[in-house]
Motif scaffolding. Sequence first.
Motif, short mmCIF file in Angstrom:
data_model
loop_
_atom_site.label_atom_id
_atom_site.label_comp_id
_atom_site.label_asym_id
_atom_site.label_seq_id
_atom_site.Cartn_x
_atom_site.Cartn_y
_atom_site.Cartn_z
N ASP A 42 38.51 -11.50 -7.46
CA ASP A 42 39.28 -10.46 -6.80
C ASP A 42 39.13 -9.12 -7.53
O ASP A 42 40.10 -8.43 -7.83
CB ASP A 42 40.76 -10.84 -6.72
CG ASP A 42 41.55 -9.93 -5.76
OD1 ASP A 42 40.90 -9.29 -4.89
OD2 ASP A 42 42.78 -9.84 -5.90
N LEU A 43 37.88 -8.77 -7.80
CA LEU A 43 37.57 -7.50 -8.46
C LEU A 43 36.97 -6.54 -7.43
O LEU A 43 35.92 -6.82 -6.84
CB LEU A 43 36.58 -7.72 -9.61
CG LEU A 43 37.13 -8.47 -10.83
CD1 LEU A 43 36.02 -8.76 -11.82
CD2 LEU A 43 38.26 -7.68 -11.51
N HIS A 44 37.62 -5.43 -7.23
CA HIS A 44 37.13 -4.41 -6.31
C HIS A 44 35.80 -3.86 -6.83
O HIS A 44 35.66 -3.56 -8.02
CB HIS A 44 38.16 -3.28 -6.19
CG HIS A 44 37.65 -2.08 -5.47
ND1 HIS A 44 37.24 -2.11 -4.16
CD2 HIS A 44 37.48 -0.79 -5.89
CE1 HIS A 44 36.84 -0.91 -3.79
NE2 HIS A 44 36.97 -0.08 -4.82
N HIS A 45 34.83 -3.72 -5.93
CA HIS A 45 33.52 -3.21 -6.34
C HIS A 45 32.84 -2.54 -5.16
O HIS A 45 33.28 -2.67 -4.01
CB HIS A 45 32.64 -4.35 -6.88
CG HIS A 45 32.37 -5.45 -5.89
ND1 HIS A 45 33.24 -6.50 -5.69
CD2 HIS A 45 31.33 -5.67 -5.03
CE1 HIS A 45 32.77 -7.31 -4.76
NE2 HIS A 45 31.60 -6.84 -4.34
N ARG A 46 31.78 -1.84 -5.47
CA ARG A 46 30.96 -1.23 -4.43
C ARG A 46 29.50 -1.55 -4.69
O ARG A 46 29.11 -1.89 -5.81
CB ARG A 46 31.18 0.28 -4.38
CG ARG A 46 30.65 1.04 -5.58
CD ARG A 46 30.86 2.54 -5.40
NE ARG A 46 30.28 3.31 -6.50
CZ ARG A 46 30.26 4.63 -6.58
NH1 ARG A 46 30.81 5.35 -5.59
NH2 ARG A 46 29.72 5.24 -7.60
N VAL A 47 28.70 -1.45 -3.64
CA VAL A 47 27.26 -1.69 -3.74
C VAL A 47 26.53 -0.40 -3.41
O VAL A 47 26.86 0.28 -2.42
CB VAL A 47 26.81 -2.80 -2.77
CG1 VAL A 47 25.30 -3.03 -2.89
CG2 VAL A 47 27.58 -4.10 -3.04
N VAL A 48 25.56 -0.04 -4.24
CA VAL A 48 24.75 1.16 -3.99
C VAL A 48 23.28 0.78 -4.01
O VAL A 48 22.86 -0.15 -4.72
CB VAL A 48 25.02 2.27 -5.04
CG1 VAL A 48 26.48 2.71 -5.00
CG2 VAL A 48 24.64 1.82 -6.43
N THR A 49 22.50 1.48 -3.21
CA THR A 49 21.04 1.37 -3.29
C THR A 49 20.55 2.47 -4.21
O THR A 49 20.87 3.65 -4.01
CB THR A 49 20.40 1.55 -1.90
OG1 THR A 49 20.91 0.56 -1.01
CG2 THR A 49 18.88 1.41 -1.99
N LEU A 50 19.80 2.09 -5.23
CA LEU A 50 19.30 3.09 -6.17
C LEU A 50 18.20 3.92 -5.53
O LEU A 50 17.36 3.41 -4.79
CB LEU A 50 18.76 2.42 -7.44
CG LEU A 50 19.73 1.59 -8.27
CD1 LEU A 50 19.13 1.30 -9.64
CD2 LEU A 50 21.08 2.29 -8.44
N CYS A 51 18.22 5.21 -5.83
CA CYS A 51 17.17 6.09 -5.34
C CYS A 51 15.92 5.92 -6.17
O CYS A 51 15.92 5.25 -7.22
CB CYS A 51 17.65 7.55 -5.37
SG CYS A 51 17.83 8.22 -7.03
N THR A 52 14.83 6.53 -5.75
CA THR A 52 13.54 6.36 -6.41
C THR A 52 13.57 6.82 -7.87
O THR A 52 12.87 6.26 -8.71
CB THR A 52 12.45 7.14 -5.67
OG1 THR A 52 12.88 8.51 -5.50
CG2 THR A 52 12.20 6.54 -4.29
N GLY A 53 14.39 7.82 -8.17
CA GLY A 53 14.42 8.35 -9.53
C GLY A 53 15.30 7.57 -10.47
O GLY A 53 15.29 7.83 -11.68
N ASP A 54 16.06 6.59 -9.96
CA ASP A 54 17.00 5.84 -10.81
C ASP A 54 16.61 4.37 -10.93
O ASP A 54 17.26 3.62 -11.64
CB ASP A 54 18.41 5.96 -10.23
CG ASP A 54 19.49 5.62 -11.25
OD1 ASP A 54 19.28 5.88 -12.44
OD2 ASP A 54 20.54 5.09 -10.84
N MET A 55 15.55 3.96 -10.26
CA MET A 55 15.14 2.56 -10.29
C MET A 55 14.47 2.20 -11.61
O MET A 55 13.89 3.04 -12.27
CB MET A 55 14.17 2.24 -9.15
CG MET A 55 14.77 2.25 -7.77
SD MET A 55 13.70 1.41 -6.57
CE MET A 55 12.10 2.11 -6.94
N GLY A 56 14.51 0.91 -11.93
CA GLY A 56 13.81 0.42 -13.08
C GLY A 56 12.31 0.44 -12.89
O GLY A 56 11.80 0.50 -11.76
N PHE A 57 11.58 0.35 -13.99
CA PHE A 57 10.13 0.48 -14.01
C PHE A 57 9.44 -0.53 -13.09
O PHE A 57 8.51 -0.20 -12.37
CB PHE A 57 9.65 0.28 -15.46
CG PHE A 57 8.17 0.36 -15.67
CD1 PHE A 57 7.54 1.59 -15.80
CD2 PHE A 57 7.40 -0.79 -15.76
CE1 PHE A 57 6.17 1.67 -16.02
CE2 PHE A 57 6.04 -0.73 -15.98
CZ PHE A 57 5.42 0.51 -16.11
#
Length: 494
Positions: free
Chosen positions: A382-397
């Motif tokens: 029961d932990l409130h959370h959100r989901v985001v899609t990372l943009c091209t500049g924030d993604m991992g290698f």
Amino acid sequence: MHDIKWIREEPQGLVEALVRRGTVAAEAKTLVDGLLALDERRRSGIVKLEELQARRNAASKEIGAAKKAGDNSRAELLMAEVAALKTDIPALEGDVKAAEAELNGKLAAIPNAPLAIVPDGTDEHDNVEIAKVGEKRSLAFAPKQHFELGEALGQMDFELAAKLSGARFVVLKNRLARLERAIGQFFIDTHTEEHGYTEVAPPILVNDEAMFGTAQLPKFRNDQFRADAIVEATHDWDYFREKYPELRATWRDILNARLGAEQDKVDGLVHELSGRLSTEDWAALHDAMSGRNLWLIPTAEVPLTNLVRESILSEEELPLRFTALTPCFRAEAGSAGRDTRGMIRQHQFNKVEMVSITTPEASLDEQERMLACAQAVLKKLDLHHRVVTLCTGDMGFASARTFDIEVWLPGQNAYREISSVSTCTDFQARRMNARYRPAGAKQPRFVHTLNGSGVAVGRAMVAILENYQNEDGSVTVPDVLVPYMGEVRRIERA
């Protein structure tokens, strides 16, 4: 790692991918042109090498025929030609190997291409929120941060940890120590019993090849903890530098190659020292340097993904789904001044990792499934959370698309990442040579690899402490964790 054949056929495709990743267009074009030049040098060298080898073989046969015919002059000319070829061929082989090594080195440093559906952007401010789950917990008092709660309970000690190990470590005691264990056990049980993952207890020390396969090496070696000694204690660098001062530049080159996980270069440099050191010293150096580096895993993604390295699976075996609860170790290079208090950014932490190995056609659906599995444990808590899609500049290698799950922390009045779920397409598989054979097909294809936290145990503890805190400083245990806590429902100061 990218397929050089794709780059050769679609060079603009890589240029565009690099630009989306933040590289200046002109620099991206120069990089791709350099790759193609190296590839052409390698390929033309191979063609020339094959021609010289064929000529050497033909000339060797002609020598016999000339001698048989009594044409000694002709035989001598042919023998001179073969002798020259025996010199030219190794030199050309060396050039081909050098071009191939340089090409592979440059390819290994290029990030994965983002999928077309990934939003463009430069940093976390351009990430796109796609869902919110649950409601922020209503607290009728000013919430405290997790470290304030833990220290007040007398069960979270950063000063004591600093005496043992330095900054970015913590000692947990009593009920908080059990809470951490309970969280990890709850996560791993949920993923194995409800989500179909196979539990694995992997090594937490891995070699260069494993770290290269998942793209921690060579680019991110400064973010890792290396666990072996560079040279045996009885033959350390000071010993060699003092005894062989004329070779100091060589010692430096060996050390740099060793730290850069360039084992082939290390082997070559050590080989060159044969005859220049005493027999005993060379043997000691060779033994110390011939072993591969061992690294403490930054995440169980490394050993779990590498379970399929250098293998050809059948399509019927896929998908493979693995999970593990392990300690993780990160140097946190470049994070000076960030999250210096508390458990958000530690050198050592526990995490439950999920890894999937799939066909290319199934990987996007598998990523959505993996995201749902990570969210499921947060919903149970029961932990409130959100989901985001990372943009091209924030993604991992290594990622081609990443979803982040950010949990709400009332003590910080902010969302903080608690899980990342990524598809790496065939980027890691090429580095590991991990393939599968489609049903009815002769040629194998590279698998797609995916990874995601399910989830980070320390950050889950942070979220529980801050969301389940009471005005008197105690913490209520979430219902799903009560059985793992020996029916303890409230954590109070002992």
